[in-house]
Design a protein around this motif. Structure first.
Motif, mmCIF file in Angstrom:
data_model
loop_
_atom_site.group_PDB
_atom_site.id
_atom_site.type_symbol
_atom_site.label_atom_id
_atom_site.label_comp_id
_atom_site.label_asym_id
_atom_site.label_seq_id
_atom_site.Cartn_x
_atom_site.Cartn_y
_atom_site.Cartn_z
ATOM 1 N N VAL A 32 0.835 -1.202 0.000
ATOM 2 C CA VAL A 32 0.000 0.000 0.000
ATOM 3 C C VAL A 32 0.872 1.255 0.000
ATOM 4 O O VAL A 32 0.654 2.189 -0.776
ATOM 5 N N GLY A 36 0.571 3.274 -3.240
ATOM 6 C CA GLY A 36 -0.664 4.011 -2.997
ATOM 7 C C GLY A 36 -0.645 5.452 -3.470
ATOM 8 O O GLY A 36 -1.632 5.952 -4.004
ATOM 9 N N GLY A 37 0.473 6.125 -3.262
ATOM 10 C CA GLY A 37 0.540 7.529 -3.641
ATOM 11 C C GLY A 37 0.347 7.725 -5.139
ATOM 12 O O GLY A 37 -0.458 8.556 -5.591
ATOM 13 N N LEU A 40 -3.207 6.869 -6.085
ATOM 14 C CA LEU A 40 -4.151 7.903 -5.647
ATOM 15 C C LEU A 40 -4.157 9.048 -6.651
ATOM 16 O O LEU A 40 -5.220 9.589 -6.981
ATOM 17 N N ALA A 41 -2.987 9.400 -7.161
ATOM 18 C CA ALA A 41 -2.898 10.475 -8.155
ATOM 19 C C ALA A 41 -3.686 10.102 -9.413
ATOM 20 O O ALA A 41 -4.395 10.944 -9.980
ATOM 21 N N ARG A 44 -7.389 10.405 -8.640
ATOM 22 C CA ARG A 44 -7.794 11.811 -8.573
ATOM 23 C C ARG A 44 -7.980 12.387 -9.967
ATOM 24 O O ARG A 44 -8.925 13.138 -10.212
ATOM 25 N N ARG A 54 -10.381 8.375 -3.038
ATOM 26 C CA ARG A 54 -9.941 7.567 -1.886
ATOM 27 C C ARG A 54 -10.704 6.255 -1.821
ATOM 28 O O ARG A 54 -10.127 5.197 -1.549
ATOM 29 N N LEU A 57 -9.434 3.914 -4.435
ATOM 30 C CA LEU A 57 -8.129 3.372 -4.054
ATOM 31 C C LEU A 57 -8.306 2.241 -3.047
ATOM 32 O O LEU A 57 -7.690 1.173 -3.163
ATOM 33 N N GLN A 58 -9.175 2.464 -2.086
ATOM 34 C CA GLN A 58 -9.423 1.449 -1.072
ATOM 35 C C GLN A 58 -9.997 0.186 -1.725
ATOM 36 O O GLN A 58 -9.521 -0.922 -1.469
ATOM 37 N N PHE A 61 -7.251 -1.768 -3.604
ATOM 38 C CA PHE A 61 -6.328 -2.556 -2.784
ATOM 39 C C PHE A 61 -7.011 -3.780 -2.190
ATOM 40 O O PHE A 61 -6.426 -4.857 -2.113
ATOM 41 N N VAL A 62 -8.276 -3.608 -1.769
ATOM 42 C CA VAL A 62 -9.009 -4.763 -1.237
ATOM 43 C C VAL A 62 -9.195 -5.803 -2.340
ATOM 44 O O VAL A 62 -9.015 -7.003 -2.129
ATOM 45 N N ASP B 62 1.849 13.386 -4.259
ATOM 46 C CA ASP B 62 1.435 11.987 -4.323
ATOM 47 C C ASP B 62 1.442 11.317 -2.967
ATOM 48 O O ASP B 62 1.311 10.112 -2.870
ATOM 49 N N GLU B 63 1.613 12.131 -1.931
ATOM 50 C CA GLU B 63 1.681 11.540 -0.592
ATOM 51 C C GLU B 63 0.381 10.882 -0.214
ATOM 52 O O GLU B 63 -0.701 11.422 -0.428
ATOM 53 N N LEU B 64 0.505 9.737 0.390
ATOM 54 C CA LEU B 64 -0.647 8.973 0.819
ATOM 55 C C LEU B 64 -1.015 9.395 2.234
ATOM 56 O O LEU B 64 -0.218 9.219 3.156
ATOM 57 N N LEU B 68 -5.848 7.354 5.337
ATOM 58 C CA LEU B 68 -6.270 6.518 4.220
ATOM 59 C C LEU B 68 -5.560 5.164 4.266
ATOM 60 O O LEU B 68 -6.167 4.118 4.008
ATOM 61 N N ILE B 72 -7.456 1.586 4.511
ATOM 62 C CA ILE B 72 -7.245 0.485 3.562
ATOM 63 C C ILE B 72 -6.873 -0.783 4.296
ATOM 64 O O ILE B 72 -7.392 -1.872 4.010
#
Lengths: 204, 82
Positions: A32, A36-37, A40-41, A44, A54, A57-58, A61-62, B62-64, B68, B72
């Motif tokens: 993650v 993840g970062g 996420l981009a 978005r 968000r 993204l969740q 990953f699940v 890009d920071e998570l 969050l 997850i």
């Protein structure tokens, strides 16, 4: 940014994959945090809504966690995660309340009987790329993209914004490569029509 | 000589470098005598560039966010909804 494309995993990734399959929770957290970062981009950019991004993204990953047994390791983990995320985002886009869309045909250039442009296209300002540094211009471009019919908007986003290649885009959307090309071409024409008033030379 | 309408049909493939030599020549012969199509080609290319540039200018870090990450990890442990 295009997803990682090498087919061969490196040693670190092989080791991580083994730990993931063994159910190691620390390995999942590592996954993650490592990806993840970046994902996420992508979410978005596709969804343009922080909460949706968000959630997508969740979900991704699940979904990946559940899909690990079926992941053959034939591609990089990053590539695999990226395609799961894109699918999750596209599903959310499809479920959204439809904003008023403009009929595509209205936005395509028209021609005279002799094949000439009915409205000669005007050149655009040289500083268009500078204009997008202003937030207001960016909002204008976003709004224009949002007015494209959904099937054309998604192709444009995946090809021109996410810079996925034609094959990857076709797989993500469940359509043929040829249809991707046709839709992209029409989407670009339509978007050009919508953007022209702002970017034409001599525009306010 | 192809028409402006014909040229539009080839535009995607031309910008993708997918036309063969003969097609490219035909295409460029038209461009050589048609300023409106030259303008259209430039603006067609600009559409892709601008779409990308708009999103890149928007790009935040890009920071998570930590909350969050926790959400997850927690979601992974939850049994699936029926």
């Amino acid at each position: 940014m295009a997803p990682l494309d090498q087919a061969v995993q490196d040693d670190a990734e092989v080791a991580l994959l083994a730990r993931l399959r063994a159910g190691d929770p620390a390995a999942f957290e590592q996954l993650v945090r490592a990806h993840g970062g970046r994902l996420l981009a992508v979410a978005r950019r596709l969804l343009r809504d922080e909460e949706d991004a968000r959630d997508a993204l969740q979900e991704a990953f699940v979904s990946a966690f559940k899909g690990l047994p079926g992941f053959g390791g034939g591609s990089r983990l990053g590539t695999w995660l990226h395609s799961i995320l894109v699918n999750a985002a596209l599903m959310r886009l499809r479920r959204r309340r439809r904003k008023p869309e403009q009929a595509l045909d209205d936005l395509l250039p028209s021609f005279l009987d002799d094949g000439h442009h009915a409205r000669p296209p005007a050149p655009w300002r040289q500083d268009a790329h500078v204009l997008v540094e202003q937030r207001e211009t960016r909002e204008f471009v976003h709004a224009a993209i949002d007015r494209l019919p959904e099937s054309y908007r998604t192709v444009l986003l995946l090809r021109d914004v996410e810079e996925l290649d034609t094959e990857t885009t076709a797989r993500a959307l469940g359509i043929t490569a040829n249809l991707v090309k046709v839709r992209l071409h029409r989407a670009r024409q339509a978007l050009r029509t919508l953007l022209s008033p702002r970017f034409e030379q001599g525009a306010a | 000589m192809i028409t402006c309408r014909d040229l539009l049909g080839f535009l995607h493939d031309y910008t993708a470098g997918a036309l063969n030599e003969a097609q490219t020549r035909t295409f460029e012969e038209h461009l050589a005598v048609c300023p409106p199509c030259v303008a259209y080609l430039a603006t067609y290319r600009a559409v892709s560039t601008l779409s990308l540039a708009t999103q890149q200018s928007d790009a935040s870090s890009d920071e998570l966010p930590e909350d969050l990450v926790r959400a997850i990890l927690a979601a992974r442990d939850r049994p699936s909804a029926p």
